[in-house]
Write an enzyme that holds these catalytic residues in place. Structure first.
Site, PDB file in Angstrom:
ATOM      1  N   GLU A 135       0.829  -1.216   0.000  1.00 47.83           N
ATOM      2  CA  GLU A 135       0.000   0.000   0.000  1.00 47.83           C
ATOM      3  C   GLU A 135       0.858   1.259   0.000  1.00 47.83           C
ATOM      4  OE1 GLU A 135      -4.140  -1.279   2.262  1.00 47.83           O
ATOM      5  OE2 GLU A 135      -2.490  -0.529   3.496  1.00 47.83           O
ATOM      6  N   GLU A 188      -5.479  -7.490  -0.904  1.00 50.96           N
ATOM      7  CA  GLU A 188      -6.112  -7.540   0.418  1.00 50.96           C
ATOM      8  C   GLU A 188      -7.605  -7.293   0.278  1.00 50.96           C
ATOM      9  OE1 GLU A 188      -4.604  -4.984   3.480  1.00 50.96           O
ATOM     10  OE2 GLU A 188      -2.525  -5.306   2.887  1.00 50.96           O
TER      11      GLU A 188
END
Length: 482
Positions: free
Chosen positions: A181, A375
């Protein structure tokens, strides 16, 4: 016929524990705070003072130091993942387990053996390996001594870690992710880039984007090194995606959506997947006093070493509006306006399966590269009862989201893989608590680190096991027909 690999994911700092057998990292300094309205914010905005306190006092419980006690139960957990039938497992390296201070010349022997055993067992079980090289946790000395990713020297230490990984496990790892991320460096600078917050002031935009630039360069250099060393794995990039909707049909709200997507969601991936800074950042940098030199060598490196695939996390959708008085709710990394058409989890994260399909379409439209959902999952307060853990809500969540993924694939999106986040219960990176559970495998522990840490299969374990087996059977059937 679906070609999607179905997997599960954990992160070293949230799973492994073993605090006394490795160096301290940035996540080890984040305390668990009793649930308050600002607990998540406070544990992401660490200053030099709070880090020093974390090293000196025992007043708070620091949950990442214990994780899910994974280091002590690795063999048991890998056997459970094999029983589950995963196609692929996403895990991360603990930088401080291999290099306790972050900048040593030689990796720690025990740390090397720990990962050697994991990678070999996964290979033996024919589970593909997706390795996140850096998932938030940065050896603390790199932060306190040289400023984390704000200092270009950190690239050299990172590449030493990368070189060890490629040299020892380059024939075993299927997919690499240089940074988790990466846009978190903007929303959560301490987690994403190891930046300490000034004691009585906000983060400086220049520090944030200089740190991100150094991560862009580190990612490109890792890809270049991987090509040079001829490792077998493919390289990805990852952002957190928020699936923005305009609050109203008002043109200004829709324009705000475009701006929010550009800065919050697309910027980092535009650099890593397209190989250059996007035009819209010129105005943003000017307005926020961001001014650092990007050399021609850096520009060429970025252009020549883009990612092979793009990946993203997705948990909930968000609302864009020029109005600031709307009621807010929580989300991954950023808060958002409440959407009256959606239900939310106990933690306020709005559940939106259609938003996942929307995100897949947008990401594939924009980059035209294979896509991974790195995710996704539902954080919930699971209860262990005498006859099991009946997380029917998680099964329903999976059903709804998987339907949207398969529909996106059917219309032509090249979906490489899906990863259920926290496949084994882990400490939440957002709220630093254990009782916000994502896994299909229950870990018996509470927010203060009490409990047996024994593992138990939830109802969702058996559901996901059956789903994966059915997907594998379909693939085999199709391959035989072909």
């Amino acid at each position: 016929m679906t070609k999607i690999l179905w997997g599960g994911a954990t992160a070293a700092s949230q799973y492994e524990g073993g605090y006394t057998k490795r160096g301290i990292d940035t996540q080890d300094c984040r305390p668990y705070l009793e649930k308050t309205s600002n607990a998540t914010v406070v544990t992401r905005l660490l200053t030099k003072k709070t880090v020093e306190q974390a090293m000196e006092e025992n007043h708070f419980f620091y949950p990442f130091r214990k994780g899910s006690s994974g280091e002590e139960r690795t063999a048991e957990d890998l056997a459970l993942l094999s029983e589950l039938g995963l196609d692929v497992y996403r895990l991360s390296i603990s930088w401080s387990r291999l290099f306790p201070n972050g900048d040593e010349e030689i990796p720690n022997e025990d740390g090397m053996k720990y990962y050697d055993d994991i990678f070999k067992e996964l290979t033996k079980q024919r589970i593909k390996i997706f390795l996140t090289i850096n998932h938030y946790a940065l050896p603390l000395q790199l932060v306190t001594e040289q400023g984390g990713w704000k200092n270009r020297k950190t690239i050299d230490s990172y590449l030493r870690l990368v070189t060890v990984i490629f040299s020892h496990w380059g024939e075993l790892i299927d997919y690499y992710l240089p940074f988790n991320e990466i846009n978190a460096g903007y929303f959560s600078p301490y987690n994403g880039t190891g930046l300490l917050k000034p004691e009585d002031d906000a983060y400086a935009y220049n520090d944030i984007f200089l740190s991100l630039h150094h991560q862009f360069i580190a990612s490109a250099q890792a890809i270049a090194l991987g090509k040079k060393m001829k490792v077998k794995g493919q390289f990805g990039a990852m952002i957190s995606c928020f699936c923005y909707y305009p609050l109203t049909p008002k043109p200004e709200d829709n324009l705000q959506l475009v701006l929010d997507e550009q800065i919050n969601q697309w910027f980092c991936m535009d650099v890593l997947a397209r190989g250059e800074y996007p035009y819209y950042m010129d105005k943003f940098f000017l307005e926020h006093n961001v001014d650092f030199e990007i050399s021609e060598a850096d520009r060429q490196l970025l252009k020549e070493n883009t990612c092979d695939f793009v990946s993203f996390s997705y948990y909930s959708s968000s609302i864009s509006s020029v109005e600031e008085s709307q009621q807010q709710t929580a989300g991954n990394l950023v808060a958002t306006t409440k959407n009256p058409y959606l239900k939310a989890s106990e933690w306020g994260w709005q559940i939106d399966p259609v938003g996942l399909k929307t995100t897949l379409l947008k990401v594939y439209d924009r980059y035209q590269k294979p896509v991974m959902i790195a995710e996704n999952g539902l954080g919930a307060r699971d209860l262990k009862e005498a006859d099991g853990i009946h997380d029917v809500y998680r099964i329903e969540y999976f059903k709804q989201h998987f339907k949207q993924i398969l529909e996106a694939e059917q219309v032509g999106v090249n979906v490489l893989a899906y990863f259920a986040w926290g496949i084994i219960d882990i400490v939440s990176a957002g709220s630093c608590e254990m009782e916000k559970r994502y896994g299909v495998i229950f870990v018996e522990a509470d927010n203060q680190g009490n409990g047996s840490y024994n593992r138990y299969k939830k109802d969702s374990f058996y559901w996901y096991q059956t789903f994966i087996a059915e997907q594998k059977a379909e693939r085999r059937k199709s391959q035989n027909v072909e």
